[in-house]
Design a protein around this motif. Structure first.
Motif, PDB file in Angstrom:
ATOM      1  N   TYR A  16      33.117  -9.339  11.403  1.00  0.00           N
ATOM      2  CA  TYR A  16      32.371  -9.604  10.189  1.00  0.00           C
ATOM      3  C   TYR A  16      31.222 -10.569  10.436  1.00  0.00           C
ATOM      4  O   TYR A  16      30.255 -10.601   9.665  1.00  0.00           O
ATOM      5  CB  TYR A  16      33.327 -10.131   9.117  1.00  0.00           C
ATOM      6  N   ARG A  17      31.336 -11.327  11.494  1.00  0.00           N
ATOM      7  CA  ARG A  17      30.228 -12.172  11.933  1.00  0.00           C
ATOM      8  C   ARG A  17      30.142 -12.019  13.455  1.00  0.00           C
ATOM      9  O   ARG A  17      30.627 -12.837  14.210  1.00  0.00           O
ATOM     10  CB  ARG A  17      30.458 -13.621  11.555  1.00  0.00           C
ATOM     11  N   PRO A  18      29.533 -10.941  13.885  1.00  0.00           N
ATOM     12  CA  PRO A  18      29.582 -10.627  15.324  1.00  0.00           C
ATOM     13  C   PRO A  18      28.918 -11.699  16.169  1.00  0.00           C
ATOM     14  O   PRO A  18      27.863 -12.244  15.830  1.00  0.00           O
ATOM     15  CB  PRO A  18      28.809  -9.302  15.413  1.00  0.00           C
ATOM     16  N   ASP A  19      29.571 -11.962  17.252  1.00  0.00           N
ATOM     17  CA  ASP A  19      29.012 -12.851  18.267  1.00  0.00           C
ATOM     18  C   ASP A  19      28.373 -11.969  19.330  1.00  0.00           C
ATOM     19  O   ASP A  19      29.071 -11.334  20.127  1.00  0.00           O
ATOM     20  CB  ASP A  19      30.117 -13.728  18.856  1.00  0.00           C
ATOM     21  N   LEU A  20      27.065 -11.940  19.363  1.00  0.00           N
ATOM     22  CA  LEU A  20      26.334 -10.998  20.212  1.00  0.00           C
ATOM     23  C   LEU A  20      25.712 -11.677  21.424  1.00  0.00           C
ATOM     24  O   LEU A  20      24.739 -11.162  21.996  1.00  0.00           O
ATOM     25  CB  LEU A  20      25.241 -10.297  19.388  1.00  0.00           C
ATOM     26  N   ASP A  21      26.273 -12.781  21.801  1.00  0.00           N
ATOM     27  CA  ASP A  21      25.726 -13.491  22.954  1.00  0.00           C
ATOM     28  C   ASP A  21      26.054 -12.724  24.228  1.00  0.00           C
ATOM     29  O   ASP A  21      27.210 -12.357  24.470  1.00  0.00           O
ATOM     30  CB  ASP A  21      26.326 -14.899  23.007  1.00  0.00           C
ATOM     31  N   ILE A  22      25.043 -12.484  25.027  1.00  0.00           N
ATOM     32  CA  ILE A  22      25.231 -11.747  26.291  1.00  0.00           C
ATOM     33  C   ILE A  22      24.831 -12.606  27.486  1.00  0.00           C
ATOM     34  O   ILE A  22      24.553 -12.096  28.568  1.00  0.00           O
ATOM     35  CB  ILE A  22      24.411 -10.440  26.297  1.00  0.00           C
ATOM     36  N   SER A  23      24.788 -13.887  27.256  1.00  0.00           N
ATOM     37  CA  SER A  23      24.375 -14.762  28.366  1.00  0.00           C
ATOM     38  C   SER A  23      25.386 -14.742  29.502  1.00  0.00           C
ATOM     39  O   SER A  23      25.016 -14.932  30.666  1.00  0.00           O
ATOM     40  CB  SER A  23      24.196 -16.192  27.846  1.00  0.00           C
ATOM     41  N   ASP A  24      26.655 -14.503  29.187  1.00  0.00           N
ATOM     42  CA  ASP A  24      27.664 -14.462  30.248  1.00  0.00           C
ATOM     43  C   ASP A  24      27.868 -13.050  30.792  1.00  0.00           C
ATOM     44  O   ASP A  24      28.812 -12.818  31.556  1.00  0.00           O
ATOM     45  CB  ASP A  24      28.995 -15.006  29.719  1.00  0.00           C
ATOM     46  N   LEU A  25      27.001 -12.124  30.415  1.00  0.00           N
ATOM     47  CA  LEU A  25      27.117 -10.744  30.910  1.00  0.00           C
ATOM     48  C   LEU A  25      26.478 -10.662  32.293  1.00  0.00           C
ATOM     49  O   LEU A  25      25.243 -10.610  32.431  1.00  0.00           O
ATOM     50  CB  LEU A  25      26.426  -9.775  29.937  1.00  0.00           C
ATOM     51  N   ARG A  26      27.293 -10.692  33.299  1.00  0.00           N
ATOM     52  CA  ARG A  26      26.808 -10.682  34.672  1.00  0.00           C
ATOM     53  C   ARG A  26      27.773  -9.924  35.548  1.00  0.00           C
ATOM     54  O   ARG A  26      28.928  -9.678  35.170  1.00  0.00           O
ATOM     55  CB  ARG A  26      26.648 -12.117  35.191  1.00  0.00           C
ATOM     56  N   ARG A  27      27.286  -9.557  36.717  1.00  0.00           N
ATOM     57  CA  ARG A  27      28.127  -8.834  37.665  1.00  0.00           C
ATOM     58  C   ARG A  27      29.229  -9.739  38.172  1.00  0.00           C
ATOM     59  O   ARG A  27      28.993 -10.898  38.554  1.00  0.00           O
ATOM     60  CB  ARG A  27      27.307  -8.315  38.851  1.00  0.00           C
TER      61      ARG A  27
END
Length: 1933
Positions: free
Chosen positions: A254-265
């Motif tokens: 309902y309040r999405p957390d869309l942080d992708i800073s930790d999206l790494r290989r």
């Protein structure tokens, strides 16, 4: 109470188990009987009534069984325990209300402690766990901590489990009771490998299955949901933290957390990468349990082939072991069930009500899904399972969970709705954002190095994710935040997966496998996002930054190139209103028409992976929740290769690529061809992964206009002509129109090299696909502001564009089609009515979605720069690939500009376009690329090519000065540098067009171009060099030294810019032309050089410059004439024929040149014809040589031809020519040496006489074959120059006959016309127009008719097989004053001789000349009138009658006289030497024949000779013979009596001699007969040749056909004037006049003739002025050409315009004078002809640019070549010569084409073979004397006439003077055969009597004709006439 009846008495059993006196086993047995046979409700009532006795019985039984088991554990005891546990289960299920009140809590607690003892066997523990779950959920919150501890210990292996549940059994610890296992595992019993996973799996299953089993009284009030919620809460408390230690509390739908800073290989040290982390198998169990509960079909009958298929791909030793699984576990391991029972559906409903009932549970579920994406690749089936769940939710294939519903914002609706349902509504956009962010983790998983199996697993999963992304992009409506999140995630994923460095082992990396799919998904998503929402500048900057950092990947360049192709198509459609797949120029050209009829579209495979199975489809139905499935020919395969799903063939057949339905009987549209389906390998070469993506190629149809403006019509017609939009709420998904995507790949198959060559590496072979009828997704209405744009739209609907390549390959389901939406102008955007911003695009703050012109421009410009500056690329190969595509892009932009302003209706020329493509936008990149180091050599060459292509062309706006200077600087460095590739590139792509454009300062580079051309010509490397273009440049510069005298040029020195005045630049040009003509090794290059050399000579002769190299140039032309390469020899022969125009000048200034040309032509013709072989190319050359030799002989004066050659004792030149022609015509030189005399070279000072041959010289020519290299489409020889071409057998003889006939024609032409051309009537006529009926008295009609056959003064003869003669005797025509007959005395009749032969038709008028008119000595006296007839005359007639007519009127033949006195011996043949007057040669010859050839004597008469008369016929009776003898004797006596009575009468005496009085001949054919005899045509040696012609209608037809045949080579050539601004047929053809320059050109082309009086070749023009009054006409003695000038023909009405179009369109050669700014094109005047198009463009400085276009099968022609430049003075002559050569070359390609002499010879042959009259000599002579009498047929006179002819002695020269007799003659009967001897006999008899034979007796009178054969006289038949016989006159007269 009990309703169930059985054989056992239930009531008695009830009483017994209630009887307390009975033992426990008996009571237990009867209780079991009662429960087994009672209904559930009855059983529940019974237990509620007697719950205490029942539990007592149960517990005592359990205690007894427990004690028994301690003593012995056999099968019986275990079965007893099972029965007790069954009773316990009944108690738990039927008494939940009591148990919830903690009834028997302690007893059950102790009991479950024993049952759940960890030392019990597995079966007992699992059954006990099921019972405990029943009791635990019943207790609920009433359970104490001990019971909770028991639940926490159900699954062994979890940490921190309470120790109080199972106290230790050690000996040193005191316990109240010892807990021992009831049934420990037996010896040899197989244990469980992973007890934790097993019991957890059982626990998860029991949590679901046992909820609905409990019989609550308030079950319908949500009791099961509360029970499961309790179990789920306790499971979440005791187990979930251990199973998922990294579970996050931040997950909130309902309040999405869309942080992708930790999206790494991830790396190998990350915890998620550890495949052996604790409880990993438990995670799999929980996730599959959750997925199977939340992923169920919509209904019990739903059946989908692409339902989740998660069979494990990994081997058995990887992952968890196989074991017995529950129902819900099996769903994840096997294929999805197609049917779910009602029980399980109720269970799933309960579970879903709990899981999706609160926000906390929803967030928990979503978080668990996220945990699935973090699993290591060893658990790939679980990941696939969750992916399939999301996929089906997004695709709407299953019922969406409640939290995906849109939240209700309306307060009223919210109050009316259930709070518990609406509270969990999060909306689709939130779920999509969460999914986009979470699923990206699968790209970051770590794969152990070298683990190809895991790599394949990751690739497969990632492609599934990308497919879901694609479907969202193409079909799911998304808000701006969702679009942005998707773009950010794709950017992050792309950068993380690929990186900015290509790994060393590229094929073993995830980046290599996913690069095409990632790049395409990213780019297409980016474009579609811009069409729907506003993308910020920061995002664009990040996009450019990401792509520019990934330019090391070649896949990025490919996808970028394909995207630019499609965006260029969009730009052309929306801004320039052009459809690149159906351009106006392609539509109007005949080449395009043929390709359209072929119905094939080709796609270059080099642009990456392409679709494999594309089939046409018919009517379609859009379904909102469908995914692409396989076509009918392809079935889905699971990971193991087996069929995985749909087994229904009908279901397979009705699926389409976009989820539409195709009917079984759909018919393939025309043009669709069925190709075998092919599979495509993945980029790694692994064939286990196949792609089955489909492209939708729409068919272009007529635009269907909308019914309203500015809005959308929502129309869901199932079987309508188009599919409607897929809608979700108010958002419409934009799609691609058919007009833009019709034949999508035609854009990729342009003339420039395709992007297949971007990286110069092996790619997939070319594939062909079919155009598919695509249906639109929404119906878009037209907007009011775009009516003008709609004129150019031809799309029917809008649909998707096909993906250039998907790059996504899976092994379980189809890829989602990835497309760029391209909306047409008439369907361009999604707007809202009544909104002022509906006309603006979303990009510019409006609400219109889709493609608009401004959107197309911005997207094209931004995507062009998406890679950043291409010169910043560090990889030279990638740099070259980028510029390779930029070259293609530049050609597309140029093509767009060329198609702008093209008339579509060809009636009017459209105005100039408002926008033109930015062609020069690529120039700065090219300039910068040229400064790169040499390591970028390939890219620099591409940049140089692009620079030349975009600059060297006409521009709408003059180039800026700085750009022009930079361009000149660049090509100056390239031309004078050392880089041969750069030199070739500039020469090839600038060429002569650089000089014809005449941009400011162009002349500065002339010396640079000459230097570069010299470099190329001197280079021996033929491969890749621009040799033809270099020679063309040199040839085009021939006229610039005179037009630009003393012009400064740049010195060809690298890196210097020095201006010099090169005064000898002309010498450099001529030297290069001579060098290339002597040394060039390529066939076409040598042809261009020879043409340039001939143009140079022609120019010098025309300008009278007397240049020193003229003779050397002519010597080179003569030398190359003998080349073995027939194409070069042909061109050289045409060039020598061109120089005939200046033969007089050559004779005056170079007197030895014409003689040398004629001599060399003769020698070459003789040498070539000495070979046995003659193919088509050799034939063409030999015919050209014959015509050229004839033309030169006609141009050279007599005195030159009669001079002897320079060699000693050599014959005159004319004799040499005739010897050669005769030898060729007769074939006498075949197989000989081929040389008549040795040729002598021209005397040339300071010149190199050697010439390099292309192939071999004629002196080394092999006699059996005549090799020739045939030109190909572009003029080059694909065969080796020395390859020998043997003609076909039939072809060889036909070609030899044609060559011989040509030589014969030239020979006859020279004999007839040498020194006699043109004749007095001008050059328009060579043959006579006189016919047999002209000037003939009493003849009616204007043409030959059958009336001539009855004329006595006309006769037709065949002199020989090639000559026909007609003799016509006419009254003497009045001679005009000054004529040849003026002042001469002639006869009153004249003879007209008409000859027809191969050379033409000729007429001679012959008349006998008597004297001059003033010569009185030969005055002819007037003949007196004939005397009156007296009685003596009657007596004379009476004598004749009585002498020859019997009394009964029968004709009696006189007996033949016997005058022979002596005979020769029978064995002696009579000869002229031993002939005497008293010998009969005929009788002696018959005796000789009978003696030497006895077989000639008839059978039965061997005793006789041939001279013995035959016996009387057997039918004659003796009485008849006696009567005949008596008649003869009677006649004899009558004659003797008459003589005795009148012997002394005066009229019986001799008449005195008188001078004969001349008189006019009474025979109408007298003088013709005399002339025929005087010409010697009656001699014996002519008898076999001279024949009569049959007088029949066919003769008339054939004579007319022969007279209509031409005597010269005729050509008709169109000349078209195009004024400024004219680009359509209507305006061009309505021109009634041209400019002064055009009129001057036409005047130099030919002289003007009046069509009404013109007697030469008309070329179809009419004399009645319907096609004009005058026309240009040109003729030589062997050639006629008339020019169809468009301005000379009327065009005042439609009929005249149509007639003009027909005349011009039917010509094979078109000459176009164009003053328009754009190049003329073929399609303006539609025609199937126009094989060669010569276009003239006036330039400044009196120069002209020539453009030559020829069809592929037309060989090279000269002297003009494409893009050459010439001056005004030589323009008409060179254009005329080129047009004539082109016409000849075109005709040489026509099968079975016959030249004019072949046609004429064929007509002559038809007459001579079929219409000659075989006649005896007698009949021939009779027809000669009396032409009007018909020739007899049949009879037996053939042998007799032959005998007579052999023995007759005719005078050789009869008297030619005037007749001296009185004119009497004998008339023969027309119905009887007669011969010429009879007429001689009667005529000579009269003449002899006149000579004074007065004393002769009557017998002598009869025997007078002693020289007539008696056999011949038997045929004579005399008829009585009223005229007196000549010589028997009245003595008194």
């Amino acid at each position: 109470m009990f309703s169930k009846k059985a054989s056992i008495d239930v009531k008695k059993s009830t009483q017994k188990f209630l009887d307390g006196k009975r033992d426990i086993p008996t009571r237990f047995r009867h209780l079991k009987i009662v429960l087994d046979h009672a209904e559930p409700n009855d059983a529940k009532s019974l237990l509620e009534t007697y719950y205490s006795p029942v539990f007592h019985i149960f517990y005592d039984s359990f205690t007894t069984t427990e004690s028994t088991l301690k003593q012995k554990s056999h099968r019986v005891q275990r079965e007893e325990l099972d029965a007790v546990l069954v009773l316990l289960e009944k108690i738990l299920l039927l008494l939940p209300e009591l148990l919830q009140k903690r009834w028997q809590k302690h007893a059950l607690t102790r009991l479950f402690k024993r049952l759940l003892h960890p030392a019990n066997n597995t079966k007992l523990r699992k059954d006990s766990m099921k019972l405990f779950i029943l009791w635990y959920q019943i207790l609920g919150e009433q359970a104490d901590s001990g019971i909770h501890s028991m639940f926490a210990c159900l699954v062994p292996g979890f940490p921190n489990q309470p120790a109080i549940v199972y106290p230790s059994t050690g000996l040193n610890v005191a316990t109240p009771t010892e807990l021992l296992p009831l049934i420990p595992p037996q010896a040899g019993e197989k244990g469980i490998d992973d007890s934790c996973r097993f019991f957890l799996d059982s626990l998860m299953e029991f949590m679901i299955t046992q909820v609905m089993r409990i019989e609550w009284r308030d079950k319908h009030l949500g009791r099961p949901q509360r029970c499961f919620s309790f179990l789920l809460q306790k499971f979440q408390t005791f187990f979930l933290p251990h199973i998922f230690p990294e579970i996050s509390e931040r997950t909130n739908v309902y309040r999405p957390d869309l942080d992708i800073s930790d999206l790494r290989r991830l790396g190998p040290n990350d915890p998620s990468s550890n495949a052996k982390q604790p409880f990993i198998c438990c995670r799999v169990v929980v996730l599959k349990w959750l997925a199977n509960l939340t992923h169920v079909p919509q209904s019990t009958h739903h059946h989908d082939v692409n339902f989740a298929t998660c069979a494990a791909v990994l081997p058995q030793h990887i992952g968890s072991p196989a074991m017995e699984s529950s129902f819900y576990s099996q769903i994840s391991e096997k294929e999805a069930p197609t049917y779910i029972s009602e029980q399980h559906r109720n269970e799933v409903t309960v579970v879903q009500d709990v899981l999706f009932g609160t926000r906390e549970n929803v967030n928990l579920v979503v978080e668990l899904y996220r945990q699935a994406f973090l699993l290591p690749l060893q658990q790939s089936p679980s990941i696939r399972k969750i992916l399939s769940l999301y996929r089906d939710w997004i695709h709407r294939k299953v019922d969406a969970p409640p939290f995906m519903h849109e939240p209700i914002e309306d307060s009223v609706s919210q109050r009316n709705a259930s709070r518990e349902h609406t509270n969990v509504y999060a909306g689709m956009q939130n779920v999509l954002q969460i999914f986009i962010t979470q699923v990206a983790s699968v790209f970051m998983s770590w794969v152990p190095p070298g683990s190809l199996v895991f790599l394949e697993e990751q690739v497969d999963i990632c492609k599934r994710v990308l497919n879901i992304y694609r479907y969202m992009v193409m079909n799911s409506p998304m808000e701006q935040k969702t679009w942005e999140q998707l773009l950010l995630v794709l950017l992050q994923v792309t950068s993380q997966v690929l990186g900015n460095k290509v790994p060393d082992k590229k094929e073993d990396t995830l980046g290599n496998r996913l690069a095409p799919a990632l790049f395409q998904t990213l780019i297409v998503t980016w474009i579609r996002a811009n069409l729907n929402v506003v993308i910020t500048v920061d995002l664009w900057d990040q996009f450019v930054l990401t792509l520019s950092g990934l330019t090391v990947w070649e896949e990025l360049i490919r996808e970028w190139a394909k995207t630019m192709d499609i965006l260029t198509r969009v730009l052309a459609k929306n801004l320039y209103h052009l459809d690149l797949s159906d351009l106006p120029l392609d539509r109007l050209s005949e080449q395009k028409a043929k390709k359209r009829r072929a119905g094939r579209v080709e796609l270059l495979s080099s642009l990456g992976p392409f679709p494999q199975n594309i089939q046409p489809r018919s009517g379609q139905i859009n379904t909102p929740a469908t995914t692409p499935v396989s076509s009918p020919a392809v079935t889905n395969l699971d990971a193991t290769g087996h069929h995985s799903g749909n087994s229904n063939p009908a279901q397979d057949e009705t699926r389409s690529a976009s989820g539409s339905v195709r009917s079984r009987n759909s018919v393939m549209t025309p043009g669709h061809l069925v190709h075998p389906q092919r599979t495509r390998h993945s980029s790694s070469g692994d064939t286990s992964l196949k792609t089955t993506e489909m492209w939708n190629i729409p068919r272009t149809k007529k635009v269907e206009r909308s019914r309203s403006e500015g809005n959308f019509a929502r129309n869901y017609r199932i079987n309508g002509p188009r599919n409607q939009a897929k809608r979700y709420g108010h958002i419409t998904v934009p799609t691609l129109p058919t007009s833009v995507e019709n034949k999508i790949t035609r854009m990729l198959t342009t003339e420039s090299p395709s992007t297949a060559q971007l990286l110069r590496r092996p790619l997939q072979p070319r594939k062909q696909f079919f155009r598919k009828r695509s249906r639109s997704m929404n119906s878009i209405k037209h907007l009011k502001g775009l009516e003008e744009s709609n004129r150019y739209s031809d799309s029917e609907t809008e649909s998707r564009s096909p993906s250039p390549s998907s790059g996504v390959e899976t092994n379980s389901f189809k890829d989602s089609p990835m497309q760029i939406d391209v909306m047409g102008l008439d369907q361009g955007y999604d707007a809202v009515d009544g909104d002022a911003s509906h006309n603006r695009s979303v990009m510019f703050g409006g609400k219109a979605k889709g493609w608009l012109p401004d959107v197309a421009v911005v997207m094209w410009r931004r995507m062009l720069g998406a890679l950043g500056d291409p010169n910043e690329v560090r990889n030279p190969q990638i740099h070259a690939a980028i510029f390779d595509y930029l070259v293609e892009l530049g050609s597309i932009l140029i093509k767009i500009r060329q198609n702008q302003g093209v008339s579509l209706d060809n009636v009017s020329t459209p105005p100039l376009p408002a926008f033109v493509p930015p062609i020069l936008i690529l120039v700065p990149w090219c300039q910068k690329a040229l400064a790169l180091p040499n390591s970028y050599h390939k890219g620099k060459i591409m940049a140089l090519r692009l620079l030349c292509t975009v600059v060297v062309r006409p521009h709408d706006i003059p180039l800026p000065r700085n750009q022009l200077l930079l361009f000149f600087r660049a090509i100056h460095h390239a031309l004078v540098g050392q880089d041969q590739d750069a030199i070739n590139t500039v020469i090839k792509y600038c060429g002569a067009r650089f000089f014809s454009l005449q941009q400011p300062g162009y002349s500065l580079l002339m010396l640079d171009f000459l230097h570069a051309a010299n470099t190329i010509i001197s280079n021996n490397d033929l491969k890749g060099s621009s040799r033809v273009e270099a020679i063309s440049v040199v040839g085009s510069l021939l006229f610039f030294p005179e037009s630009l005298p003393n012009s400064p040029v740049l010195q060809p020195v690298p890196n210097e810019y020095n201006l010099i005045n090169c005064n000898d630049i002309k010498e450099h040009i001529v030297a290069l032309v001579l060098k290339s003509a002597k040394r060039e090794a390529t066939s076409v290059g040598r042809c261009v050089a020879i043409s340039s050399l001939a143009v140079y000579v022609y120019c010098q002769l025309a300008h009278d410059t007397k240049h020193s190299k003229v003779k050397e140039a002519i010597a080179v032309l003569l030398a190359v004439l003998k080349f073995k390469n027939r194409l070069i020899g042909q061109v050289a022969c045409d060039m020598l024929l061109l120089l005939c125009d200046h033969a007089d000048y050559l004779l005056e200034h170079y007197p030895d040149v014409p003689q040398a040309i004629v001599e060399d032509l003769s020698h070459t013709l003789s040498a070539l014809t000495s070979n046995h072989g003659c193919n088509d190319q050799t034939k063409r050359l030999l015919l050209s040589l014959s015509i050229c030799l004839g033309e030169w002989c006609m141009r050279v004066p007599y005195e030159v031809l009669l001079k002897p050659l320079a060699q000693a004792k050599s014959p005159p030149l004319l004799e040499t020519v005739f010897r050669v022609l005769k030898s060729v015509a007769t074939g006498s030189n075949i197989g000989g040496t081929g040389h008549v005399a040795g040729s002598r070279p021209l005397d040339i000072e300071d010149a190199d006489p050697s010439v390099d041959n292309v192939g071999e010289h004629l002196s080394t020519l092999s006699p059996p074959h005549s090799p020739l290299s045939s030109p190909t489409k572009d003029g080059y020889n694909q065969r080796s120059p020395n390859a020998k071409v043997a003609p076909a057998p039939g072809e060889n003889e036909a070609n030899i006959r044609s060559v011989r006939l040509a030589a014969r024609m030239v020979m006859e032409h020279l004999i007839i016309h040498l020194g006699h051309f043109p004749m007095g009537i001008g050059a328009a006529r060579l043959s006579s127009m006189v016919c047999e009926h002209d000037d003939l008295p009493h003849f009616q009609g204007d043409e030959l008719s059958a009336e001539l056959f009855h004329s006595p003064s006309v006769q037709f003869f065949m002199l020989n097989k090639d000559t026909l003669m007609s003799l016509v005797e006419l009254p003497t025509l009045e001679a005009p004053p000054g004529s040849a007959l003026s002042g001469l005395q002639t006869a009153r009749s004249q003879v007209r001789i008409i000859l027809r032969n191969l050379g033409g038709k000729f007429c001679w008028d012959s008349s006998i000349l008597y004297s001059l008119k003033d010569d009185s000595t030969l005055t002819r006296p007037v003949k007196p009138p004939p005397p009156l007839i007296n009685t003596r005359a009657f007596q004379h007639e009476e004598l004749m009658t009585s002498s020859f007519i019997g009394g009964d009127g029968a004709i009696i033949q006189p007996s033949p006289p016997r005058l022979s006195v002596r005979h020769r011996p029978p064995n002696s043949m009579p000869r002229w030497e031993d002939t005497a007057e008293d010998m009969d040669n005929l009788e002696d010859l018959l005796l000789f024949i009978g003696h030497t050839s006895p077989e000639c004597i008839p059978a039965g008469r061997q005793a006789d000779t041939l001279t013995t008369p035959p016996p009387p016929p057997p039918t004659m009776l003796p009485e008849q013979e006696e009567e005949a003898l008596n008649a003869l004797l009677h006649q004899k006596h009558i004659e003797l009596d008459f003589y005795q009575k009148h012997s002394n009468d005066q009229w019986m005496r001799g008449r005195p001699a008188e001078e004969p009085i001349p008189e006019d001949p009474q025979s109408p054919f007298q003088f013709s007969r005399m002339l025929f005899s005087q010409l010697g045509l009656t001699s014996w040696d002519k008898r076999g040749q001279v024949q009569l012609l049959k007088k029949c209608d066919k003769l008339l037809r054939e004579l007319k056909n022969l007279d209509s045949q031409k005597c010269r080579e005729t050509h008709k050539i169109a000349v078209i004037y195009v004024g400024a601004g004219q680009e359509d047929k209507n305006s061009i053809l309505t021109n009634s006049g041209g400019s002064q320059a055009f009129e001057d050109f036409v005047a130099g082309l030919a002289w003007e003739v009046e069509l009404e009086t013109h007697t030469g070749f008309l070329g179809g023009l009419q004399r009645n002025r319907s096609t004009g009054e005058t026309a240009p006409y040109f003729a030589t003695s062997l050639t006629e050409v008339i020019f169809h000038v468009s301005t000379r023909m009327p065009s005042h009405n439609q009929d005249a315009l149509l007639q003009k179009t027909r005349h011009l369109g039917n010509d094979e050669v078109h000459i176009v004078w164009s003053e328009h700014s754009r190049d003329y094109r073929r399609g303006i005047i539609p025609t199937e002809f126009c094989d060669v198009l010569i276009t003239i463009y006036p330039l400044p400085n009196q120069l002209f640019r020539i453009q030559i276009s020829r069809k592929p099968d037309v060989p090279f022609v000269g002297p003009l070549f494409n893009e050459c430049i010439i001056d005004k003075r030589v323009l008409p002559g060179l254009v005329r010569a080129t047009a004539l050569n082109a016409s000849r070359a075109t005709r040489s390609t026509i099968p079975y084409f016959h030249t004019f002499y072949e046609e004429r010879y064929k007509a002559l042959e038809t007459i001579t073979q079929n219409l000659q009259e075989p006649a005896t000599f007698e009949d021939f002579c009779a027809q000669l004397c009396c032409p009007g009498v018909p020739v007899p047929t049949g009879g037996s006179s053939g042998n007799l006439s032959g005998s007579f002819f052999n023995t007759m002695d005719l005078p050789a020269n009869p008297s030619s003077g005037p007749p001296s007799s009185s004119g009497g003659h004998v008339t023969f009967s027309s119905d009887t055969s007669y011969g010429f001897p009879a007429s001689i006999f009667r005529h000579n008899s009269g003449q002899d009597k006149q000579r004074g034979f007065e004393g002769a007796t009557s017998s002598a009178d009869i025997e007078e004709p002693h020289y007539a054969s008696p056999k011949a006289n038997k045929r004579l038949s005399f008829k009585h006439t009223s005229r007196k016989i000549s010589g028997f006159g009245n003595p008194d007269s």
